[in-house]
Motif scaffolding. Structure first.
Motif, mmCIF file in Angstrom:
data_model
loop_
_atom_site.group_PDB
_atom_site.id
_atom_site.type_symbol
_atom_site.label_atom_id
_atom_site.label_comp_id
_atom_site.label_asym_id
_atom_site.label_seq_id
_atom_site.Cartn_x
_atom_site.Cartn_y
_atom_site.Cartn_z
ATOM 1 N N ALA A 183 0.821 -1.209 0.000
ATOM 2 C CA ALA A 183 0.000 0.000 0.000
ATOM 3 C C ALA A 183 0.859 1.265 0.000
ATOM 4 C CB ALA A 183 -0.921 -0.006 1.221
ATOM 5 N N LEU A 184 1.999 1.226 0.705
ATOM 6 C CA LEU A 184 2.859 2.406 0.794
ATOM 7 C C LEU A 184 3.738 2.579 -0.436
ATOM 8 C CD1 LEU A 184 4.027 2.179 4.523
ATOM 9 C CD2 LEU A 184 2.275 3.673 3.564
ATOM 10 N N HIS A 185 4.124 1.475 -1.077
ATOM 11 C CA HIS A 185 5.098 1.544 -2.165
ATOM 12 C C HIS A 185 4.537 1.136 -3.524
ATOM 13 C CE1 HIS A 185 8.460 2.294 0.603
ATOM 14 N NE2 HIS A 185 7.820 1.484 1.422
ATOM 15 N N GLN A 186 3.276 0.742 -3.570
ATOM 16 C CA GLN A 186 2.622 0.364 -4.819
ATOM 17 C C GLN A 186 3.347 -0.763 -5.549
ATOM 18 O OE1 GLN A 186 2.952 4.052 -4.250
ATOM 19 N NE2 GLN A 186 1.126 3.448 -3.092
ATOM 20 N N GLN A 187 3.977 -1.628 -4.811
ATOM 21 C CA GLN A 187 4.583 -2.823 -5.378
ATOM 22 C C GLN A 187 4.709 -3.866 -4.280
ATOM 23 O OE1 GLN A 187 8.534 -1.996 -6.798
ATOM 24 N NE2 GLN A 187 9.199 -1.060 -4.887
ATOM 25 N N PRO A 188 4.692 -5.135 -4.634
ATOM 26 C CA PRO A 188 4.780 -6.177 -3.600
ATOM 27 C C PRO A 188 6.173 -6.254 -3.004
ATOM 28 C CG PRO A 188 4.755 -7.160 -5.784
ATOM 29 C CD PRO A 188 4.490 -5.693 -5.978
ATOM 30 N N ALA A 511 -4.117 3.123 7.724
ATOM 31 C CA ALA A 511 -5.323 3.112 6.894
ATOM 32 C C ALA A 511 -5.339 1.886 5.979
ATOM 33 C CB ALA A 511 -5.405 4.398 6.071
ATOM 34 N N ALA A 512 -4.160 1.500 5.501
ATOM 35 C CA ALA A 512 -4.084 0.321 4.631
ATOM 36 C C ALA A 512 -4.493 -0.938 5.380
ATOM 37 C CB ALA A 512 -2.669 0.175 4.080
ATOM 38 N N ILE A 513 -4.114 -1.030 6.666
ATOM 39 C CA ILE A 513 -4.485 -2.206 7.459
ATOM 40 C C ILE A 513 -5.983 -2.235 7.732
ATOM 41 C CG2 ILE A 513 -4.298 -3.220 9.761
ATOM 42 C CD1 ILE A 513 -1.384 -2.561 9.767
ATOM 43 N N LEU A 514 -6.534 -1.084 8.130
ATOM 44 C CA LEU A 514 -7.938 -1.063 8.552
ATOM 45 C C LEU A 514 -8.905 -0.995 7.382
ATOM 46 C CD1 LEU A 514 -7.683 1.332 11.632
ATOM 47 C CD2 LEU A 514 -8.017 -1.143 11.648
ATOM 48 N N TYR A 515 -8.500 -0.314 6.292
ATOM 49 C CA TYR A 515 -9.443 -0.066 5.186
ATOM 50 C C TYR A 515 -8.911 -0.501 3.824
ATOM 51 C CZ TYR A 515 -11.599 2.786 8.794
ATOM 52 O OH TYR A 515 -12.157 3.223 9.964
ATOM 53 N N ARG A 516 -7.699 -1.079 3.800
ATOM 54 C CA ARG A 516 -7.077 -1.503 2.545
ATOM 55 C C ARG A 516 -6.951 -0.357 1.543
ATOM 56 N NH1 ARG A 516 -6.663 -7.092 2.117
ATOM 57 N NH2 ARG A 516 -7.681 -8.221 3.823
ATOM 58 N N SER A 517 -6.758 0.828 2.063
ATOM 59 C CA SER A 517 -6.579 2.017 1.235
ATOM 60 C C SER A 517 -5.879 3.078 2.068
ATOM 61 C CB SER A 517 -7.942 2.553 0.763
ATOM 62 O OG SER A 517 -7.794 3.850 0.208
ATOM 63 N N THR A 518 -5.052 3.908 1.413
ATOM 64 C CA THR A 518 -4.369 4.987 2.141
ATOM 65 C C THR A 518 -5.165 6.288 2.143
ATOM 66 O OG1 THR A 518 -3.162 5.674 0.151
ATOM 67 C CG2 THR A 518 -2.126 4.006 1.556
ATOM 68 N N GLU A 519 -6.326 6.296 1.503
ATOM 69 C CA GLU A 519 -7.065 7.546 1.320
ATOM 70 C C GLU A 519 -7.670 8.083 2.610
ATOM 71 O OE1 GLU A 519 -9.895 6.998 -1.778
ATOM 72 O OE2 GLU A 519 -8.365 6.691 -3.337
ATOM 73 N N ARG A 520 -7.771 7.252 3.633
ATOM 74 C CA ARG A 520 -8.369 7.707 4.901
ATOM 75 C C ARG A 520 -7.296 7.962 5.956
ATOM 76 N NH1 ARG A 520 -13.634 3.881 5.796
ATOM 77 N NH2 ARG A 520 -13.984 5.358 7.502
ATOM 78 N N ALA A 521 -6.087 8.280 5.501
ATOM 79 C CA ALA A 521 -4.965 8.490 6.424
ATOM 80 C C ALA A 521 -5.231 9.634 7.398
ATOM 81 C CB ALA A 521 -3.678 8.744 5.639
ATOM 82 N N ALA A 522 -5.779 10.741 6.913
ATOM 83 C CA ALA A 522 -6.032 11.882 7.805
ATOM 84 C C ALA A 522 -7.049 11.513 8.881
ATOM 85 C CB ALA A 522 -6.520 13.076 6.990
ATOM 86 N N GLU A 523 -8.065 10.754 8.512
ATOM 87 C CA GLU A 523 -9.071 10.315 9.485
ATOM 88 C C GLU A 523 -8.441 9.414 10.550
ATOM 89 O OE1 GLU A 523 -12.702 7.077 9.577
ATOM 90 O OE2 GLU A 523 -12.221 8.069 7.669
ATOM 91 N N ILE A 524 -7.604 8.459 10.098
ATOM 92 C CA ILE A 524 -6.937 7.550 11.034
ATOM 93 C C ILE A 524 -6.016 8.323 11.973
ATOM 94 C CG2 ILE A 524 -5.230 5.700 11.190
ATOM 95 C CD1 ILE A 524 -7.978 4.732 10.455
ATOM 96 N N ALA A 525 -5.289 9.295 11.444
ATOM 97 C CA ALA A 525 -4.390 10.103 12.283
ATOM 98 C C ALA A 525 -5.166 10.789 13.398
ATOM 99 C CB ALA A 525 -3.666 11.135 11.429
ATOM 100 N N GLY A 526 -6.364 11.246 13.092
ATOM 101 C CA GLY A 526 -7.180 11.908 14.105
ATOM 102 C C GLY A 526 -7.721 10.958 15.153
ATOM 103 N N ARG A 527 -7.878 9.675 14.817
ATOM 104 C CA ARG A 527 -8.477 8.708 15.737
ATOM 105 C C ARG A 527 -7.463 7.964 16.595
ATOM 106 N NH1 ARG A 527 -11.815 5.327 11.602
ATOM 107 N NH2 ARG A 527 -11.147 3.702 13.055
ATOM 108 N N GLN A 528 -6.205 7.931 16.171
ATOM 109 C CA GLN A 528 -5.245 7.052 16.845
ATOM 110 C C GLN A 528 -4.491 7.708 17.996
ATOM 111 O OE1 GLN A 528 -2.804 5.107 13.719
ATOM 112 N NE2 GLN A 528 -3.879 3.281 14.382
ATOM 113 N N GLY A 529 -4.732 8.978 18.273
ATOM 114 C CA GLY A 529 -4.073 9.615 19.416
ATOM 115 C C GLY A 529 -2.590 9.832 19.195
#
Length: 595
Positions: A183-188, A511-529
């Protein structure tokens, strides 16, 4: 490629122990803050599916007649992830094994830190590593069996500290999960690297054996290691952690205060008595709106310019400090969105370790490498004195992650952490305080890092740093992403820049772990303390150094403020009794995340 069998925790225990000998240690789970509804539903579903209340099964039994303690993860319970409750259960089991003189068989299988609980769950790696280190220091055997899969913070803590370590054939074992890397590097991630057999070839584990053969391995290992002659010359830190004050006799749960609390005689004046809430502000923090004045010992002049509108004028220091806290505009941060801090911490203009040393320190002497043939440019080791005023300044050893070098040469790898451990040894041998500076987007995620033992070096850094006898201060200067950041965090005092942050992974990875996408990174940052305000609230951070409005806009003024705070904290810590200071550190990380 077919994946190996996923062995249930109770099934593994049944295969290893003498028939009918297992007795669970049903330690009650700690009472934690109510999870959000979605996480609560996940927990309920996991409990119904597995019949377990958490991802850890602990207890005791016999192997070939020999009494042993056991701890095993259950992957079907939220991917074996470790949060505050699971970490507490595991730590209690390790402490009980230490107190009762039992060898310990530990078998992780886990995706790592429980992302739903964020940074507080991430910090549990510290207390688990310290508890295992104390068990080992007591001369008690620790056998690890890595099951498929074992990744993340579990592998980089108790999964990498065994006296003897075996793994399941074909098991996926690595620091970073392949899905996050992709998810971070767009390659396996390269194939064949994070596999038990490859770790064996690179000397990172001792054997690859199927689950049905683990019992025979344990019999042979304990026949040699469990000779009944536990070490007696334990360090004060290992004694404090391994045998908490009030530990019950064999077979009972620990009771009474932890080391470093007032009732044990090891805490600072004003600490709460056993069973009572703290009677005053946490760690000597002045009430909001109070400006504490006067220079610290040594006569260092602090910046006393008027506080900008909206910024608190609050001082914070240890309750046992030898003098008043200066008016340094340090205290609870104003409310800044987490993603704002993440973005500002990534600004290439932001001052880093080099700027701090250039404008906030003197007598700077760089040291190079591990002393054993390795050198890591992205992690610097120096001798220095902090404090820009007329006083002598505080001498110390500095371990710092250099954001400039990481930009030029890439993130640091296992050699950098071996270099860090050299710095820890220097501080202990020379009787100097240690300052660690965290500013990293994460450690290296590569074939070379995995095969070079990155996870094990993180685990060893955590165990050694939390038990280090020297005074320690950690500065969260900017980004604090992943195990590479946590490896330098456990300290007597933790200072954070306003836009500094600490997270189990970069928000995109979570975000990749929880939602299989990096697009919700800002939301995750706000929730994880992860931001400074959250770290202060959760007692991970003691002081927050403001930025007006951003360190990139006032680099010299900012690093001089930071240096003055470091000078003050170091001078304060050196005045404390070493045993009491170490016991207080033990209690701090032992209780972190618990009510």
């Amino acid at each position: 490629m077919s994946h190996p069998e996923r062995v249930r925790a109770l099934d593994l225990i049944e295969r290893v122990l003498d028939p009918g000998s297992f007795r669970a240690w049903n330690d009650p789970l700690p009472t934690l803050a109510a999870p959000d509804p979605a996480y609560a539903a996940e927990l309920a579903a996991a409990r119904a599916r597995t019949g377990l209340d958490e991802a850890l099964v602990t207890g005791e039994g016999r192997i070939h007649g020999r009494r042993v303690a056991v701890a095993a993860c259950e992957f079907d319970f939220l991917a074996g992830s470790i949060g505050v409750a699971g970490a507490e259960r595991l730590t209690l089991a390790v402490e009980r094994a230490t107190a009762e003189g039992l060898p310990l068989v530990a078998s992780p299988t886990s995706g790592g830190t429980r992302m739903q609980e964020g940074t507080v769950a991430f910090l549990q790696m510290v207390k688990i590593s310290a508890a295992v280190a104390a068990h080992r220091a007591a001369g008690l055997p620790y056998l690890v069996y890595l099951r498929h899969p074992t990744t993340g913070g579990v592998f980089a803590s108790w999964g990498s500290l065994g006296h003897v370590t075996a793994a399941q054939p074909g098991a996926l074992i690595g620091f970073l999960g392949p899905r996050v890397y992709e998810a971070l590097h767009q390659q396996p991630f390269p194939t064949g690297v994070q596999v038990a057999e490859n770790l064996y070839e690179h000397g990172l584990i001792d054997a690859v054996v199927p689950p049905e053969e683990l019992r025979q391995v344990a019999i042979r290992v304990f026949d040699v290691l469990d000779s009944g002659t536990a070490a007696s010359g334990l360090s004060a830190g290992a004694r404090a952690w391994g045998r908490p004050v009030g530990t019950a006799a064999a077979g009972g749960a620990p009771s009474g205060p932890l080391p470093g609390t007032a009732a044990s005689g090891g805490g600072p004046p004003g600490a709460a008595r056993s069973g009572a809430a703290p009677s005053g502000p946490l760690s000597g923090v002045a009430p909001s709106g109070t400006a504490l004045s006067g220079p610290p010992s040594g006569g260092v002049a602090f910046d006393t310019a008027p506080v900008p509108p909206g910024e608190p004028a609050v001082g914070s220091a240890l309750g046992t400090q030898p003098g008043p806290v200066p008016e340094d505009r340090v205290g609870p941060p104003t409310d800044v969105p987490a993603w704002t801090s993440v973005e500002r911490s990534r600004d290439p203009r932001r001052p880093g370790l080099r700027t701090l040393l250039r404008h906030g320190a003197r007598s700077v002497t760089p040291l190079r490498g591990t002393g054993e043939g390795e050198s890591e440019p992205a992690l610097r080791l120096v001798l220095a004195r902090f404090g820009a005023g007329p006083g002598p300044g505080a001498p110390c050893v500095v371990l710092g992650q250099d954001r400039t070098r990481q930009s030029e040469h890439g993130p640091f790898g296992p050699a950098g952490l071996r270099q860090a451990r050299r710095g820890m040894r220097l501080a202990a041998e020379l009787g100097l305080p240690l300052v660690t500076v965290v500013d990293t987007a994460g450690a290296a995620l590569s074939r070379e890092a995995e095969e070079g033992g990155l996870a094990g070096e993180i685990a060893r850094c955590l165990a050694e740093l939390v038990l280090l006898r020297a005074p320690t201060v950690c500065l969260l200067l900017g980004q604090g992403s992943g195990g590479g950041a946590l490896a330098l965090l456990p300290a007597d005092r933790v200072i954070c820049a306003r836009h500094g942050w600490l997270s189990p992974l970069p928000p995109e990875g979570a975000a990749a772990i929880l939602y299989r996408s990096t697009e919700r990174a800002a939301e995750i940052a706000g929730r994880q303390g992860i931001r400074s305000a959250d770290l202060y609230r959760d007692r991970i951070v003691d002081r927050v150094v403001p930025e007006y409005p951003d360190a990139a806009e006032e680099p010299e003024a900012f690093v001089r403020r930071v240096a003055a705070v470091l000078d003050h904290e170091l001078s304060t810590l050196r005045a404390l009794d070493a045993d009491e200071r170490l016991a207080a550190r033990m209690a701090r990380y032992r209780r972190l995340g618990l009510s």
